[in-house]
Design a protein around this motif. Structure first.
Motif, PDB file in Angstrom:
ATOM      1  N   VAL A   1       0.865  -1.186   0.000  1.00 30.73           N
ATOM      2  CA  VAL A   1       0.000   0.000   0.000  1.00 30.73           C
ATOM      3  C   VAL A   1       0.896   1.229   0.000  1.00 30.73           C
ATOM      4  O   VAL A   1       1.809   1.335   0.829  1.00 30.73           O
ATOM      5  CB  VAL A   1      -0.908  -0.014   1.248  1.00 30.73           C
ATOM      6  N   LEU A   2       0.650   2.145  -0.907  1.00 29.03           N
ATOM      7  CA  LEU A   2       1.479   3.351  -0.995  1.00 29.03           C
ATOM      8  C   LEU A   2       0.610   4.599  -1.051  1.00 29.03           C
ATOM      9  O   LEU A   2      -0.180   4.790  -1.966  1.00 29.03           O
ATOM     10  CB  LEU A   2       2.387   3.301  -2.226  1.00 29.03           C
ATOM     11  N   HIS A   3       0.797   5.448  -0.047  1.00 22.66           N
ATOM     12  CA  HIS A   3       0.205   6.781  -0.035  1.00 22.66           C
ATOM     13  C   HIS A   3       1.295   7.753  -0.460  1.00 22.66           C
ATOM     14  O   HIS A   3       2.276   7.954   0.262  1.00 22.66           O
ATOM     15  CB  HIS A   3      -0.304   7.107   1.375  1.00 22.66           C
ATOM     16  N   HIS A   4       1.168   8.313  -1.650  1.00 26.28           N
ATOM     17  CA  HIS A   4       2.197   9.229  -2.156  1.00 26.28           C
ATOM     18  C   HIS A   4       1.573  10.177  -3.167  1.00 26.28           C
ATOM     19  O   HIS A   4       0.401  10.057  -3.527  1.00 26.28           O
ATOM     20  CB  HIS A   4       3.356   8.444  -2.782  1.00 26.28           C
ATOM     21  N   ASN A   5       2.369  11.115  -3.631  1.00 24.31           N
ATOM     22  CA  ASN A   5       1.907  12.088  -4.622  1.00 24.31           C
ATOM     23  C   ASN A   5       2.481  11.793  -5.997  1.00 24.31           C
ATOM     24  O   ASN A   5       2.467  12.664  -6.875  1.00 24.31           O
ATOM     25  CB  ASN A   5       2.304  13.504  -4.179  1.00 24.31           C
ATOM     26  N   GLY A   6       2.979  10.574  -6.176  1.00 30.95           N
ATOM     27  CA  GLY A   6       3.606  10.208  -7.434  1.00 30.95           C
ATOM     28  C   GLY A   6       2.655   9.505  -8.384  1.00 30.95           C
ATOM     29  O   GLY A   6       1.428   9.557  -8.227  1.00 30.95           O
ATOM     30  N   THR A   7       3.224   8.800  -9.354  1.00 30.03           N
ATOM     31  CA  THR A   7       2.443   8.162 -10.414  1.00 30.03           C
ATOM     32  C   THR A   7       2.308   6.669 -10.169  1.00 30.03           C
ATOM     33  O   THR A   7       3.078   6.065  -9.413  1.00 30.03           O
ATOM     34  CB  THR A   7       3.114   8.387 -11.777  1.00 30.03           C
ATOM     35  N   GLU A   8       1.345   6.084 -10.845  1.00 31.92           N
ATOM     36  CA  GLU A   8       1.167   4.630 -10.773  1.00 31.92           C
ATOM     37  C   GLU A   8       2.352   3.909 -11.418  1.00 31.92           C
ATOM     38  O   GLU A   8       2.740   2.826 -10.971  1.00 31.92           O
ATOM     39  CB  GLU A   8      -0.139   4.237 -11.470  1.00 31.92           C
ATOM     40  N   ALA A   9       2.940   4.513 -12.445  1.00 33.88           N
ATOM     41  CA  ALA A   9       4.105   3.906 -13.096  1.00 33.88           C
ATOM     42  C   ALA A   9       5.289   3.833 -12.139  1.00 33.88           C
ATOM     43  O   ALA A   9       6.041   2.848 -12.122  1.00 33.88           O
ATOM     44  CB  ALA A   9       4.480   4.696 -14.350  1.00 33.88           C
TER      45      ALA A   9
ATOM     46  N   LEU B   1       2.730  -0.814   4.642  1.00 36.98           N
ATOM     47  CA  LEU B   1       1.972   0.433   4.723  1.00 36.98           C
ATOM     48  C   LEU B   1       2.960   1.585   4.545  1.00 36.98           C
ATOM     49  O   LEU B   1       3.615   2.017   5.491  1.00 36.98           O
ATOM     50  CB  LEU B   1       1.262   0.544   6.070  1.00 36.98           C
ATOM     51  N   ALA B   2       3.077   2.074   3.314  1.00 38.94           N
ATOM     52  CA  ALA B   2       4.089   3.079   2.988  1.00 38.94           C
ATOM     53  C   ALA B   2       3.442   4.447   2.798  1.00 38.94           C
ATOM     54  O   ALA B   2       2.444   4.576   2.081  1.00 38.94           O
ATOM     55  CB  ALA B   2       4.845   2.680   1.729  1.00 38.94           C
ATOM     56  N   CYS B   3       4.023   5.458   3.431  1.00 39.31           N
ATOM     57  CA  CYS B   3       3.637   6.860   3.226  1.00 39.31           C
ATOM     58  C   CYS B   3       4.887   7.622   2.826  1.00 39.31           C
ATOM     59  O   CYS B   3       5.760   7.851   3.667  1.00 39.31           O
ATOM     60  CB  CYS B   3       3.055   7.463   4.509  1.00 39.31           C
ATOM     61  N   TYR B   4       4.982   7.977   1.569  1.00 39.77           N
ATOM     62  CA  TYR B   4       6.103   8.780   1.094  1.00 39.77           C
ATOM     63  C   TYR B   4       5.543  10.144   0.719  1.00 39.77           C
ATOM     64  O   TYR B   4       5.243  10.424  -0.445  1.00 39.77           O
ATOM     65  CB  TYR B   4       6.764   8.107  -0.112  1.00 39.77           C
ATOM     66  N   ILE B   5       5.362  10.974   1.717  1.00 36.10           N
ATOM     67  CA  ILE B   5       4.703  12.273   1.550  1.00 36.10           C
ATOM     68  C   ILE B   5       5.480  13.336   2.311  1.00 36.10           C
ATOM     69  O   ILE B   5       6.195  13.033   3.270  1.00 36.10           O
ATOM     70  CB  ILE B   5       3.238  12.229   2.037  1.00 36.10           C
ATOM     71  N   PRO B   6       5.353  14.619   1.929  1.00 38.95           N
ATOM     72  CA  PRO B   6       6.151  15.676   2.569  1.00 38.95           C
ATOM     73  C   PRO B   6       5.893  15.835   4.061  1.00 38.95           C
ATOM     74  O   PRO B   6       6.785  16.247   4.806  1.00 38.95           O
ATOM     75  CB  PRO B   6       5.736  16.939   1.803  1.00 38.95           C
ATOM     76  N   ASN B   7       4.684  15.535   4.526  1.00 37.13           N
ATOM     77  CA  ASN B   7       4.339  15.742   5.930  1.00 37.13           C
ATOM     78  C   ASN B   7       4.627  14.527   6.807  1.00 37.13           C
ATOM     79  O   ASN B   7       4.319  14.539   8.003  1.00 37.13           O
ATOM     80  CB  ASN B   7       2.872  16.147   6.079  1.00 37.13           C
ATOM     81  N   ALA B   8       5.225  13.487   6.254  1.00 36.69           N
ATOM     82  CA  ALA B   8       5.583  12.309   7.045  1.00 36.69           C
ATOM     83  C   ALA B   8       6.897  12.555   7.788  1.00 36.69           C
ATOM     84  O   ALA B   8       7.588  13.545   7.571  1.00 36.69           O
ATOM     85  CB  ALA B   8       5.710  11.085   6.151  1.00 36.69           C
ATOM     86  N   SER B   9       7.238  11.614   8.674  1.00 34.89           N
ATOM     87  CA  SER B   9       8.536  11.610   9.346  1.00 34.89           C
ATOM     88  C   SER B   9       9.240  10.312   8.978  1.00 34.89           C
ATOM     89  O   SER B   9       8.629   9.246   9.023  1.00 34.89           O
ATOM     90  CB  SER B   9       8.351  11.678  10.867  1.00 34.89           C
TER      91      SER B   9
ATOM     92  N   SER C   1       2.502  -6.775   9.145  1.00 36.18           N
ATOM     93  CA  SER C   1       2.556  -5.530   8.380  1.00 36.18           C
ATOM     94  C   SER C   1       3.764  -4.729   8.843  1.00 36.18           C
ATOM     95  O   SER C   1       4.422  -5.079   9.818  1.00 36.18           O
ATOM     96  CB  SER C   1       1.273  -4.711   8.579  1.00 36.18           C
ATOM     97  N   THR C   2       4.024  -3.646   8.140  1.00 36.91           N
ATOM     98  CA  THR C   2       5.073  -2.732   8.562  1.00 36.91           C
ATOM     99  C   THR C   2       4.728  -1.327   8.112  1.00 36.91           C
ATOM    100  O   THR C   2       4.085  -1.124   7.077  1.00 36.91           O
ATOM    101  CB  THR C   2       6.443  -3.138   7.997  1.00 36.91           C
ATOM    102  N   ILE C   3       5.142  -0.361   8.909  1.00 32.92           N
ATOM    103  CA  ILE C   3       5.028   1.043   8.549  1.00 32.92           C
ATOM    104  C   ILE C   3       6.320   1.473   7.860  1.00 32.92           C
ATOM    105  O   ILE C   3       7.416   1.196   8.352  1.00 32.92           O
ATOM    106  CB  ILE C   3       4.789   1.908   9.802  1.00 32.92           C
ATOM    107  N   LEU C   4       6.206   2.163   6.728  1.00 33.54           N
ATOM    108  CA  LEU C   4       7.342   2.717   6.004  1.00 33.54           C
ATOM    109  C   LEU C   4       7.017   4.176   5.710  1.00 33.54           C
ATOM    110  O   LEU C   4       6.081   4.458   4.954  1.00 33.54           O
ATOM    111  CB  LEU C   4       7.576   1.978   4.683  1.00 33.54           C
ATOM    112  N   THR C   5       7.751   5.109   6.293  1.00 34.94           N
ATOM    113  CA  THR C   5       7.453   6.519   6.064  1.00 34.94           C
ATOM    114  C   THR C   5       8.705   7.270   5.650  1.00 34.94           C
ATOM    115  O   THR C   5       9.806   6.990   6.122  1.00 34.94           O
ATOM    116  CB  THR C   5       6.863   7.187   7.318  1.00 34.94           C
ATOM    117  N   SER C   6       8.527   8.235   4.758  1.00 31.65           N
ATOM    118  CA  SER C   6       9.641   9.051   4.287  1.00 31.65           C
ATOM    119  C   SER C   6       9.102  10.327   3.656  1.00 31.65           C
ATOM    120  O   SER C   6       8.016  10.328   3.073  1.00 31.65           O
ATOM    121  CB  SER C   6      10.467   8.280   3.249  1.00 31.65           C
TER     122      SER C   6
END
Length: 594
Positions: free
Chosen positions: A205-213, A247-255, A264-269
């Motif tokens: 699962v990826l929460h990000h502002n990027g593309t599907e590609a 569970l990945a969040c690669y977003i500007p407001n993450a830590s 599961s695992t949390i992955l944030t950047s």
């Protein structure tokens, strides 16, 4: 393919396998813009007149106290009919209640604005929930089932990703408190990918502002990591409900963070895939998935069960975290995600940190592990001397993993098979282990003399093996630049910015953190001075007159410059050294894909 792979977990067997539910939660996010959630908890089947509910002080995978209570307010307590109940506060983390009718309802507001593996973050991009940082709990109901309903923001296209078992809609179930607390949840407009391995589903699962590609490209790397780590142990763990979820969040407001959990695992950047994350985020994927075996199921007895009301101390973190760190980069190399040159170059920093640290004179790897409650994202305001007394159990264990692997390979064995034996003996059966157990398994695998020697010298004591020979066996050179000098202090614009290194040039001369160097022999130090360049114009044993200011007073000292202790690791080919057939075969067995 199912619409959402998390939603199909054996609904038909719901009533036959679910334990009694005594805790139900509802969480809503109407005020997400101000980082608030509204939470209601209903505790039922209460059989004593006085009961306690509380907020956790710790979080699975962390060892320090984090005092999640500080973000809870507007607490209201009633019975099942809405009658207000009087509460007492025996300590800062809990409430005691009398006079209920067998049910207690608690409502409160949670403030949450740190998106990592330990805390929670709520805003209009997502609700990123670490469960201990979010929900109060009732210790007396720790063995009962739990249900939670997430009232998602449909206007923001939110959906739910979690290892919790779906019940219906956005309601989920945990069979007890330990599982509930270990189940982080990402609620956002995320994308997801999945693949099947031996009848189990690996979800990304990826929460990000990027593309599907970009996600497609990244997911191919994730799949390679999963398969190479499976090869180490010979099989995947048996995941609950046959699902594992990144569970990945690669977003500007993450830590930036990574945190392992049972399924599961949390992955944030803050790094997006397009801006360096494709290469720099993938190491956390490798590290956290390896934990699905090592620490989640190959579990130290000292962490079982995990305590939510006090710090958790373990002497096995050099193995649980450190050996996982060793395999983190090794797996990236085996999977072809980094080159062999990059892998060896990456070892160099950890090697120097561990081998040259003065901390080894104070603590062995077990005692370094004991420090986790003070260093694992713990906060304090008083200065400490950790640069001289502490070596991270991640790095220490990483280098011990390298040393043990190469020592085993010298005997025709390897660390992969040792880890597999630990897995079969303890992890697969979910039987917690001790350090003595690890020692005994090494004895069984490599012989009593070998196993006891390794543990006696390098685990119970702080010695280090003859790494030059061991690295040479796999065609890696280990050299030192003995004509270079080491000042033994970090200097910026003339200011010593950290504690000077015990036994180093600056330390021996009486210089310390906060001193302002004014002159170095006849050279005046100012903001334009390149101090590193200046130091390297001298040779070992040169004596330098240093003028400095401390607490407003100008002082002088003589610094005798010591030789640098830094090592360089490199493939033989990099230094134009010939690689024998035996060395080549040893290296291939070590670094090739499995």
């Amino acid at each position: 393919m199912n619409k959402f792979l998390f939603y199909v977990f054996f609904f038909a067997s719901y009533f036959s396998v679910f334990s009694q539910v005594s805790s139900k939660y509802t969480i809503s996010f109407e005020n997400a813009v101000h980082h608030e959630a509204n939470i209601e908890a209903v505790f039922t089947n209460l059989r004593t007149d006085e009961v306690e509910f509380r907020m956790s002080r710790t979080s699975p995978g962390r060892y320090a106290l984090h005092e999640f209570m500080k973000n809870v307010y507007a607490v209201n307590v009633t019975d099942s009919k809405g009658n207000a109940l009087k509460t007492n506060r025996p300590d800062p983390y809990s409430w005691s209640v009398k006079g209920h009718d067998g049910t207690i309802k608690v409502s409160y507001i949670l403030f949450a604005n740190r998106g990592g593996g330990t805390y929670a973050q709520i805003d209009e991009t997502h609700a990123h929930l670490n469960i201990p940082a979010t929900f109060i709990y009732m210790p007396s109901k720790a063995k009962d089932g739990i249900e939670v309903t997430f009232n998602v923001r449909e206007d923001l296209n939110w959906k739910v990703a979690t290892q919790l078992k779906p019940v219906s809609g956005n309601t989920y179930y945990a069979y007890d408190l330990q599982y509930f607390m270990d189940s982080p949840t990402e609620i956002s407009n995320f994308s997801n990918r999945a693949f099947n391995v031996d009848g189990q589903t690996i979800n990304f699962v990826l929460h990000h502002n990027g593309t599907e590609a970009e996600l497609d490209t990244y997911f191919e790397k994730v799949k390679k990591i999963v398969l190479q780590e499976k090869a180490v142990f010979g099989e995947l763990p048996k995941f609950d409900y046959d699902n594992y979820t990144f569970l990945a969040c690669y977003i500007p407001n993450a830590s930036g963070d990574g945190m392992e959990h049972r399924n599961s695992t949390i992955l944030t950047s803050t790094r997006s895939l397009a801006e360096g994350g494709m290469e720099r985020n993938i190491g956390t994927v490798s590290h956290e998935f390896f934990h699905a075996w090592n620490v989640e199921r190959i579990r130290p007895k000292s962490l079982e069960p995990f305590k939510f009301d006090e710090a958790n101390m373990s002497g096995e973190l050099w193995f649980a975290e450190g050996f996982t760190s060793y395999f983190t980069s090794l797996i990236l190399c085996r999977a072809g995600i980094i080159s062999r040159e990059q892998y060896i170059e990456g070892i160099t920093g950890s090697f120097n940190y561990v081998w040259n640290s003065p901390g080894r004179q104070f603590f062995n790897p077990i005692e370094m592990s004991y420090q986790a409650p003070f260093v694992d994202a713990a906060r304090s305001v008083d200065p400490v001397n950790r640069s001289n007394t502490f070596i991270s159990y991640y790095s220490y264990g990483n280098m011990l993993g390298l040393a043990l692997d190469l020592s085993l390979r010298e005997k025709g064995l390897n660390l992969d098979d040792y880890m597999k034996l630990v897995w079969i003996t303890y992890g697969e059966q979910e039987k917690p282990y001790t350090i003595e157990n690890l020692n005994n398994i090494l004895n069984d695998y490599a012989g009593v003399d070998f196993g006891n020697t390794f543990f006696t010298n390098y685990i119970y004591k702080s010695d280090m093996p003859a790494m030059e020979r061991l690295l040479n066996n796999v065609g890696v050179s280990l050299t030192q630049e003995k004509n270079m000098v080491d000042f033994g202090a970090s200097v910026k614009n003339g200011l010593i910015t950290q504690n000077t290194t015990m036994g180093g040039s600056a330390y021996n001369a009486g210089l310390e953190n906060g001193d302002k160097i004014i002159k170095f022999n006849d050279v005046t130090i100012n903001e334009s001075t390149d101090f590193n360049y200046l130091i390297n114009t001298f040779k070992p044993n040169d004596e330098i007159k240093v003028v400095y200011k401390r607490f407003g007073e100008v002082k002088e000292t003589i610094v005798k410059l010591l030789a640098s202790k830094n090592y360089t690791l490199a493939l033989f080919e990099t230094n134009s050294l010939n690689l024998s057939d035996k060395q080549k075969a040893q290296r291939e067995d070590w670094l090739q894909a499995k």
